[in-house]
Write an enzyme that holds these catalytic residues in place. Structure first.
Site, PDB file in Angstrom:
ATOM      1  CG  ASP A 202      -1.759   1.188   1.407  1.00 15.47           C
ATOM      2  OD1 ASP A 202      -1.836   1.995   0.464  1.00 15.47           O
ATOM      3  OD2 ASP A 202      -2.348   1.359   2.493  1.00 15.47           O
ATOM      4  CD  GLU A 417       0.930  -5.725   0.902  1.00 18.42           C
ATOM      5  OE1 GLU A 417      -0.214  -5.295   0.681  1.00 18.42           O
ATOM      6  OE2 GLU A 417       1.735  -5.171   1.676  1.00 18.42           O
ATOM      7  CD  GLU A 462      -2.647  -6.109   3.908  1.00 18.21           C
ATOM      8  OE1 GLU A 462      -3.705  -5.825   4.476  1.00 18.21           O
ATOM      9  OE2 GLU A 462      -2.048  -5.317   3.148  1.00 18.21           O
ATOM     10  CD  GLU A 538      -1.131  -3.047   8.588  1.00 16.59           C
ATOM     11  OE1 GLU A 538      -2.249  -2.622   8.212  1.00 16.59           O
ATOM     12  OE2 GLU A 538      -0.289  -3.544   7.816  1.00 16.59           O
ATOM     13  CE1 TYR A 539      -3.856   0.412  18.922  1.00 18.54           C
ATOM     14  CE2 TYR A 539      -1.762  -0.169  17.920  1.00 18.54           C
ATOM     15  CZ  TYR A 539      -2.477   0.458  18.926  1.00 18.54           C
ATOM     16  OH  TYR A 539      -1.816   1.131  19.930  1.00 18.54           O
TER      17      TYR A 539
END
Length: 1024
Positions: A202, A417, A462, A538-539
């Protein structure tokens, strides 16, 4: 060495960039960064090596739409129309080609391993001279620290090799290609390669030689690899430094290796041994290896809190002591292990205060310089972060050295990824892609394993879960058992991870996705047979005006020991600077370069803007992550330290009691708190206020002395408590003149002294106010139930793909943005001491009533207007964004003064960091310049607001700026906003939370919805 015909035509015919089995040709084996010192003192003090030479600077450059368009003559000489570019750089930042921002969708047609024939190609060349001594003996290497995405290298017209994996070095032996005098390098860089299918992160997709290029001269007999590890006894009072050294070249009996360990100027330990490794199997050991073990008594341990560093110098020399070469690295004595479900550092359970960080610069793209890296680390430390995840690739080599020095825990992540694959594990479960994945993992470990800051390896991001992950997990655990391995793909809890590491799992809410359910973090711990720690990779998706509900995570982290924190997504907005026709810079996001596909503003999820200016949410993160916790009982403050290793030695606790922001008493106490200890502080008898108001006790922890990462006076922690206070008693005021009411066919007009209020009888709104002959309003005062949508309100909804579940789409569909007021009642009455205006409005859309608003305006003889509002919300309409009032004031005052929560922007679910006080800021500071405009600048818990000649009192939330909600909603970029006439004031009795668990699904917790059905609030408006 792999041999290949030098011609460009043959290289193009091979199409190495479309073969997953070819990840490199002639590239040297991975190793830690080398300097090849010829003086051990220079190695110990880390002076610049005379054997290293930077090739950064101006290179000749020519761009072509495809590699086939490159003329063969370029291998021998520069093209006549070649440009000059700076290396390192991304060529898109110099006007060649366009950067592409996409999150999941691949920027090319998905047909692995093949890439488009239209494959932008950058041809770099550089002429340079080599020292004669380098040609006489030894090996001259060229090191490319990062090239995106694949490249072929020629030297003096002869093909040298090929490399891919944009985030790890490619190093080649140039010795056979160099000659005396001028030499010429030619580097053909391809934008797309089969490696691009493993680099679907990303981020902006950019190209070029974007990290450093250098030459390194090593002796013919040389240190080819070394790695260090530390081991301890049970109480960490004794340690062993284990150094494994490998050599290359002629193996002679007289060769020796000496490893010396230094602490500053003091040598702590030293050992010497000949080559000859330990017995491995029935065939023996490695003749070119040696392992030395140095005993260290009472080592000073490394942690992010106290980053003690030693220096290990590795000398290759002859038996008589003649130095051949020295290499060196910093050493941190620390132990990482998982025990009883907890991630431990030096025997203590960590609480990860982490953040994900992309390498991004608004002007330079993905080129990182030391100043920017240090700036990031200082900001992280100053805001109570102790960990960083290298998302989603190995970073610039210097980053790890800086993290060692300043003290940050690092998750080092492989450059893998495949998010856009269907299914995601299409490549990672395919053995044909194992070699490419293996190089990305193994070379990362071999480069970075000497860094104490690296406490966790990550297999990537991912990419689903495939057999290749399992194989690489086992390889790491075999080669480096000193660190845990994490990997989120396939559900965050596969056999390929030592840590449950989900992304965007919520505190209490399950998300039962098919195949890969995302349980609440509390539930995950209790699953049958699950004993691993949970650390969110991740959060708290910090996209725009976000981070609502962050405190809920930290309450859970502190309540459940196996919930050991997480990494906020993410650190920095990935906007890029563009220039308008007048040369003015503006911040661009996906699609602004004509890039397709693109994911618009989804690249901006940072806690800081691209220029590293903090978002308001950063203060909330700082407060929740602070290392001191406080409780109050009577006049006793209990201070608890969450430091694991550091005794407070540079902290003062400042306390102050204030009534409505006016100080009544204050003091300071030195903090003397042991690691994980407590200190009780008894305050003196506090003065009793003579008047009513809000009485608050505020404490701040201040560092009186500067540190390596903070200036003197840095505030590291704070807390507030509201104290018991006197009741407010309103005594009857002296008689005033009664306001005069006049009624016309169109208006009710109330007049008192030099003030007038006008209510339109057709609309029912307060349409104008006068002070003397000056009009005070540019628009009527009216109800407001909407906000300019936040990124969290929009989610994934866009014009071509409507998400009906997004808040903004629900509000639009219900007519909240289009609702019009139907006047049901508008009356005026003269009372004994006041005039009372009563209105009732039905806010309707397409014949449906969404809201009913009943208001009374009581204007008394003192000139005060008391507004009482009662709102009913239809049960069949979505919960509104706000319930409040709005108008456009005629004045533009320089400053805003308020008594309430501040100073930074705060919202109902993001206000724990805000303090109650009297604040005074420039009007411009009340606006938060999010690149994608949205609702911003709210201040909650307000008791009094002063602006220009006006004062408002009550219990409300407000924002005030030169931009209307309508303009914010209709504008795509902040630089397109224009200051409107006057000032827009929004006063809310109630405001919905902003959410932030993620930004693609409704994430505002239920307790922050406006779901009650009926609401009541009051406001007093007067002129000063």
């Amino acid at each position: 060495m792999t041999m290949i015909t030098d011609s460009l035509a043959v290289v193009l015919q091979r199409r190495d960039w479309e073969n997953p089995g070819v990840t490199q040709l002639n590239r040297l084996a991975a190793h830690p960064p080398f300097a090849s010192w010829r003086n051990s003192e220079e190695a110990r003090t880390d002076r610049p090596s005379q054997e290293s030479r930077s090739l950064n600077g101006e290179w000749r450059f020519a761009w072509f739409p495809a590699p086939e368009a490159v003329p063969e003559s370029w291998l021998e000489r520069d093209l006549p129309d070649a440009d000059t570019v700076i290396v390192p750089s991304n060529w898109q930042m110099h006007g060649y080609d366009a950067p592409i921002y996409t999150n999941v969708t691949y920027p090319i047609a998905v047909n692995p391993p093949y890439v488009p024939t239209e494959n932008p190609t950058g041809c770099y060349s550089l002429t340079f001279n080599v020292d004669e001594s380098w040609l006489q003996e030894g090996q001259t290497r060229i090191i490319f620290d990062g090239v995106n995405s694949a490249f072929h290298l020629w030297c003096n017209g002869r093909w040298v090799g090929y490399g891919q994996d944009s985030r790890l070095p490619s190093e080649f032996d140039l010795s056979a290609f160099l000659h005396a005098g001028e030499n010429r390098l030619a580097v053909m860089v391809l934008r797309w390669s089969d490696g691009s299918y493993l680099e679907d992160q990303d981020m902006w997709r950019m190209s070029g030689i974007f990290r450093d290029v250098s030459l390194l001269h090593k002796p013919s007999t040389q240190i080819s690899d070394f790695h260090v590890a530390t081991h301890f006894n049970d109480d960490f009072s004794r340690a062993v430094l284990e150094a494994d050294v490998q050599m290359y070249g002629e193996l002679r009996d007289e060769l020796r290796v000496t490893v010396s360990l230094w602490q500053g100027e003091t040598q702590v330990a030293s050992g010497t041994a000949p080559f000859g490794g330990e017995i491995i199997d029935e065939r023996g050991g490695y003749a070119d290896h040696v392992t030395l073990r140095l005993n260290v008594e009472n080592p000073k341990l490394w942690s992010a809190e106290i980053p003690n560093l030693y220096r290990a110098v590795v000398e290759l020399h002859t038996a008589d002591g003649t130095l051949i070469e020295a290499e060196a690295c910093d050493v941190g004595f620390r132990e990482v292990r998982i025990e009883n479900g907890l991630l431990l550092l030096n025997g203590k359970p960590l609480l990860i205060r982490g953040v994900n960080r992309h390498e991004h610069h608004p002007l330079h793209g993905q080129v990182m310089d030391e100043q920017t890296m240090v700036q990031d680390i200082l900001l992280m430390k100053q805001n109570n972060f102790n960990a960083v995840r290298c998302s989603h690739y190995p970073n610039h080599p210097l980053w790890y050295t800086l993290c060692d020095h300043y003290g940050l825990y690092v998750v080092d992540e492989a450059n893998i990824e495949t998010h856009g694959m269907v299914p995601m594990n299409r490549l990672t479960d395919d053995p044909r892609w194992l070699p490419a994945m293996s190089e990305r993992v193994t070379r990362m470990v071999q480069r970075d394993r000497n860094h104490p800051s690296v406490i966790i390896w990550s297999l990537g991001n991912e990419s689903g879960h495939g057999a290749n992950h399992d194989a690489l997990y086992r390889w790491i655990k075999s080669v480096d058992p000193s660190r845990p391995v994490q990997y989120e793909g396939g559900g965050a809890d596969t056999f390929a991870t030592d840590i449950i590491c989900p992304m965007y799992a919520r505190v209490d809410e399950d998300q039962p996705f098919p195949a890969v359910p995302k349980w609440s973090i509390k539930k995950w711990l209790s699953l049958p047979g699950e004993t691993r720690p949970l650390i969110l990779c991740e959060y708290a998706h910090a996209m725009g005006n976000s981070l609502g509900g962050f405190a809920k995570y930290w309450q859970a982290f502190r309540q459940y020991p196996r919930l050991q924190g997480g990494f906020v997504w993410d650190w920095v907005d990935q906007s890029l600077i563009k220039y308008d026709e007048n040369g003015n810079p503006w911040s661009a996001y996906g699609g602004d370069f004509g890039d397709t596909p693109n994911d618009r503003q989804f690249c901006m999820n940072g806690l800081v803007f691209a220029d590293r200016t903090p978002h308001p949410a950063l203060t909330e993160a700082k407060h929740q992550q602070q290392f001191f916790q406080f409780s109050l009982s009577g006049r006793t403050i209990e201070v608890t330290s969450e430091d694991l290793f550091r005794h407070s030695d540079n902290e003062l606790l400042h306390w102050m009691v204030a009534l409505d922001g006016k100080p009544l008493a204050s003091g300071e106490v030195p903090l003397d708190v042991a690691p994980q200890g407590k200190q009780l502080i008894e305050l003196p008898e506090l003065p009793q206020p003579e008047s009513a108001g809000q009485l608050w006790l505020t404490v701040h922890v201040v560092q009186p002395n500067a540190t390596t990462w903070s200036a003197a006076g840095h505030i590291s922690a704070w807390q507030q408590w509201r104290l018991a206070e006197n009741l407010s008693v309103t005594l009857p005021s002296a008689p005033h003149a009664i306001p005069q009411l006049t009624t016309s066919e169109t208006d009710f007009c109330i007049e008192l002294d030099n003030k007038r209020w006008q209510f339109n009888r057709q609309s029912g709104f307060l349409s104008q106010m006068w002070i003397g002959d000056k009009k005070q309003l540019l628009t009527p005062l009216r109800d407001q139930f909407t906000r300019a949508p936040l990124d969290n309100d929009i989610g994934v909804s866009e014009a071509t793909r409507i998400d009906p579940n997004a808040w903004v789409e629900r509000w639009k569909a219900a007519g909240h943005y289009q609702a019009e007021a139907a006047l049901l009642q508008c009356t005026a009455d003269t009372l004994a001491d006041a005039v009372l205006i009563t209105t009732v409005h039905a806010w309707q859309h397409q014949g449906k009533t969404l809201f009913i608003s009943r208001k009374t305006y009581r204007i008394d003889g003192s000139g005060q207007m008391a507004i009482t509002v009662d709102v009913e919300v239809a049960s069949n309409t979505p919960h509104p964004a706000r319930i409040g009032l709005t108008c456009q004031l005629a004045q533009v005052a320089e400053r805003v003064n308020w008594l309430g929560l501040g100073p930074q922007e705060n919202y109902p679910d993001r206000l724990t960091a805000a303090c109650f006080d009297r604040w005074d800021l420039p009007l411009s500071d009340m606006y938060t310049p999010y690149v994608f405009p949205s609702e911003n600048g709210l201040r909650c818990g307000t008791r009094e607001l002063n602006y220009g000649p006006h004062q408002w009192r009550g219990d409300f939330q407000f924002n005030i700026s030169r931009y209307s909600q309508q303009q914010l909603m209709e504008t795509s970029h902040r630089h397109l906003l224009h200051a409107e006439e006057g000032t827009w004031l929004n006063i809310d009795g109630f405001h919905m939370g902003i959410g932030g668990d993620d930004s693609w699904s409704p994430s505002v917790s239920a307790e922050f919805h406006l779901s009650a059905g009926s609401y009541h609030y009051q406001l007093l408006w007067c002129q000063k």
